[in-house]
Design a protein around this motif. Structure first.
Motif, PDB file in Angstrom:
ATOM      1  N   THR A  51       0.832  -1.329  -0.040  1.00  0.00           N
ATOM      2  CA  THR A  51      -0.019  -0.159  -0.017  1.00  0.00           C
ATOM      3  C   THR A  51       1.023   1.112  -0.006  1.00  0.00           C
ATOM      4  OG1 THR A  51      -1.619   1.133   1.149  1.00  0.00           O
ATOM      5  CG2 THR A  51      -0.182   0.079   2.638  1.00  0.00           C
ATOM      6  N   ALA A  52       0.549   2.213  -0.491  1.00  0.00           N
ATOM      7  CA  ALA A  52       1.190   3.516  -0.675  1.00  0.00           C
ATOM      8  C   ALA A  52       0.866   4.300   0.631  1.00  0.00           C
ATOM      9  CB  ALA A  52       0.916   4.411  -1.726  1.00  0.00           C
ATOM     10  N   ASP A  53      -0.287   3.966   1.208  1.00  0.00           N
ATOM     11  CA  ASP A  53      -0.537   4.854   2.460  1.00  0.00           C
ATOM     12  C   ASP A  53       0.165   4.399   3.706  1.00  0.00           C
ATOM     13  OD1 ASP A  53      -2.321   5.727   0.719  1.00  0.00           O
ATOM     14  OD2 ASP A  53      -4.302   5.048   1.602  1.00  0.00           O
ATOM     15  N   VAL A  54       0.494   5.395   4.711  1.00  0.00           N
ATOM     16  CA  VAL A  54       0.996   5.093   5.959  1.00  0.00           C
ATOM     17  C   VAL A  54       0.122   5.637   6.876  1.00  0.00           C
ATOM     18  CG1 VAL A  54       2.923   5.489   7.606  1.00  0.00           C
ATOM     19  CG2 VAL A  54       3.577   5.589   5.118  1.00  0.00           C
ATOM     20  N   ALA A  87      -6.543  15.649   8.850  1.00  0.00           N
ATOM     21  CA  ALA A  87      -6.198  14.072   9.243  1.00  0.00           C
ATOM     22  C   ALA A  87      -5.386  13.136   8.363  1.00  0.00           C
ATOM     23  CB  ALA A  87      -7.630  13.574   9.665  1.00  0.00           C
ATOM     24  N   VAL A  88      -5.539  13.856   7.207  1.00  0.00           N
ATOM     25  CA  VAL A  88      -4.826  13.163   6.122  1.00  0.00           C
ATOM     26  C   VAL A  88      -3.921  14.284   5.312  1.00  0.00           C
ATOM     27  CG1 VAL A  88      -5.011  12.019   3.834  1.00  0.00           C
ATOM     28  CG2 VAL A  88      -6.647  11.665   5.588  1.00  0.00           C
ATOM     29  N   TRP A  89      -2.567  13.754   5.102  1.00  0.00           N
ATOM     30  CA  TRP A  89      -1.654  14.627   4.536  1.00  0.00           C
ATOM     31  C   TRP A  89      -1.076  13.880   3.272  1.00  0.00           C
ATOM     32  CZ3 TRP A  89       0.354  19.245   6.715  1.00  0.00           C
ATOM     33  CH2 TRP A  89      -0.367  19.570   8.235  1.00  0.00           C
ATOM     34  N   VAL A  99      -0.205  10.190   4.411  1.00  0.00           N
ATOM     35  CA  VAL A  99      -0.316   9.913   5.756  1.00  0.00           C
ATOM     36  C   VAL A  99      -1.574  10.195   6.324  1.00  0.00           C
ATOM     37  CG1 VAL A  99       0.931  10.112   7.972  1.00  0.00           C
ATOM     38  CG2 VAL A  99       2.346  10.700   6.015  1.00  0.00           C
ATOM     39  N   GLU A 100      -2.017   9.106   7.092  1.00  0.00           N
ATOM     40  CA  GLU A 100      -3.334   9.246   7.482  1.00  0.00           C
ATOM     41  C   GLU A 100      -3.363   9.203   9.041  1.00  0.00           C
ATOM     42  OE1 GLU A 100      -8.017   7.489   7.052  1.00  0.00           O
ATOM     43  OE2 GLU A 100      -6.338   7.107   5.597  1.00  0.00           O
ATOM     44  N   GLY A 125      -5.303  16.714  12.947  1.00  0.00           N
ATOM     45  CA  GLY A 125      -6.432  15.983  13.175  1.00  0.00           C
ATOM     46  C   GLY A 125      -6.240  14.484  13.058  1.00  0.00           C
ATOM     47  N   ALA A 126      -7.359  13.742  13.370  1.00  0.00           N
ATOM     48  CA  ALA A 126      -7.213  12.283  13.404  1.00  0.00           C
ATOM     49  C   ALA A 126      -8.649  11.719  13.209  1.00  0.00           C
ATOM     50  CB  ALA A 126      -6.531  11.698  14.687  1.00  0.00           C
ATOM     51  N   ILE A 127      -8.883  10.512  12.511  1.00  0.00           N
ATOM     52  CA  ILE A 127     -10.152   9.948  12.271  1.00  0.00           C
ATOM     53  C   ILE A 127     -10.469   9.096  13.267  1.00  0.00           C
ATOM     54  CG2 ILE A 127     -11.487   8.847  10.555  1.00  0.00           C
ATOM     55  CD1 ILE A 127      -9.546  10.055   8.372  1.00  0.00           C
TER      56      ILE A 127
END
Length: 285
Positions: A51-54, A87-89, A99-100, A125-127
């Motif tokens: 996955t690309a997301d961290v 929350a997402v960068w 980054v999430e 922020g954060a989810i």
């Protein structure tokens, strides 16, 4: 992933956030890869999906204690918030840098999935999501090469969930991905593929998962209930309530492995997930 783009993007994210790594947990699709590469296993027999997301599990609040705030670190490294919630960068899109930030959900169902501010961290922020607490309570650290210091490749200590906690989370949450939408369906299937890959990695990995589950179940009545819920969700998928997701995961496995037809991939997936469901159920009593 032949060019290593995802690994470089991951390494840059954790290197930039190295000052906060003792207080956060890396979760999501990077966990199996990190264990395969740096978890100390003598043999890892299965491939892993990437996955690309961290995904970063964070608590609230997170005092800066003299450090630069996380939002300032990310901005200085070329990342920008995806929206006003921060929350997402997003970093270099071509390199897949994303980054999430996530937090365990507390409160009413209305707040589930709605970004919240991270205390003591300006502009971050954060989810909130369910079933994250088990991955916060049961962790370990892995030494991961991530950046250069004094001209040499430097390692950072990355906190990750224990493998048993990871499978409890994935088995509990894959059905809660947005159904009906193509992206949600793909994520549900990928979650099952992550679980299959861990169970296919070999006896040493399966033994580690089972030992983790026993420890998690014995640690607290609430966590024993979490293990039981994970078993129930996986059993529902295997009995047909979420069989389409199993089919989609089998299609993804066949596409990745190339040597497996769809029917063989489904049998492989069904067998490994059945073994995991039985392991979860045995450790929920």
């Amino acid at each position: 992933m032949d060019d290593g783009r995802e690994e470089r993007a991951f390494a840059r994210v954790i290197w930039e956030l190295r000052a906060y790594l003792p207080e956060v947990v890396v979760i999501g699709g990077w966990v199996p890869y990190l264990y395969r590469q740096y978890g100390g296993f003598r043999r890892w027999a299965a491939s892993v999906s990437f996955t690309a997301d961290v995904d970063i599990l964070i608590e609230r609040p997170v005092p800066a204690d003299g450090r630069r705030p996380i939002a300032e670190i990310l901005s200085g490294a070329g990342f920008e918030p995806h929206d006003a919630s921060a929350a997402v960068w997003i970093g270099d899109v071509a390199r897949g840098e994303k980054v999430e930030f996530l937090v365990p959900h507390m409160g009413t169902a209305r707040g589930l999935g709605r970004p919240v501010a991270v205390g003591d961290q300006r502009h971050l922020g954060a989810i909130p999501l369910q079933h994250l607490r088990v991955m916060r309570r049961h962790t370990t650290t892995l030494a991961v090469p991530a950046g250069l210091a004094s001209g040499r490749l430097a390692e950072v200590q990355v906190t990750v969930p224990r493998l048993g906690a990871y499978v409890v989370n994935k088995a509990s949450t894959f059905t809660h991905r947005g159904s009906g939408a193509a992206e949600g369906n793909a994520k549900r299937a990928k979650d099952l593929l992550y679980l299959r890959d861990l169970m296919a990695a070999g006896e040493e990995v399966a033994t580690r998962i089972e030992a983790d589950l026993a420890e998690i179940s014995a640690s607290h009545r609430e966590t024993r209930s979490d293990v039981g819920y994970a078993a129930s969700q996986l059993e529902l998928a295997l009995r047909g309530a979420a069989s389409r997701t199993v089919d989609e995961a089998a299609e993804a496995l066949a596409e990745r492995e190339r040597t497996l037809g769809t029917a063989a991939a489904r049998a492989d997936l069904q067998g490994h997930l059945t073994d995991l469901a039985e392991m979860l159920r045995a450790n929920s009593r």
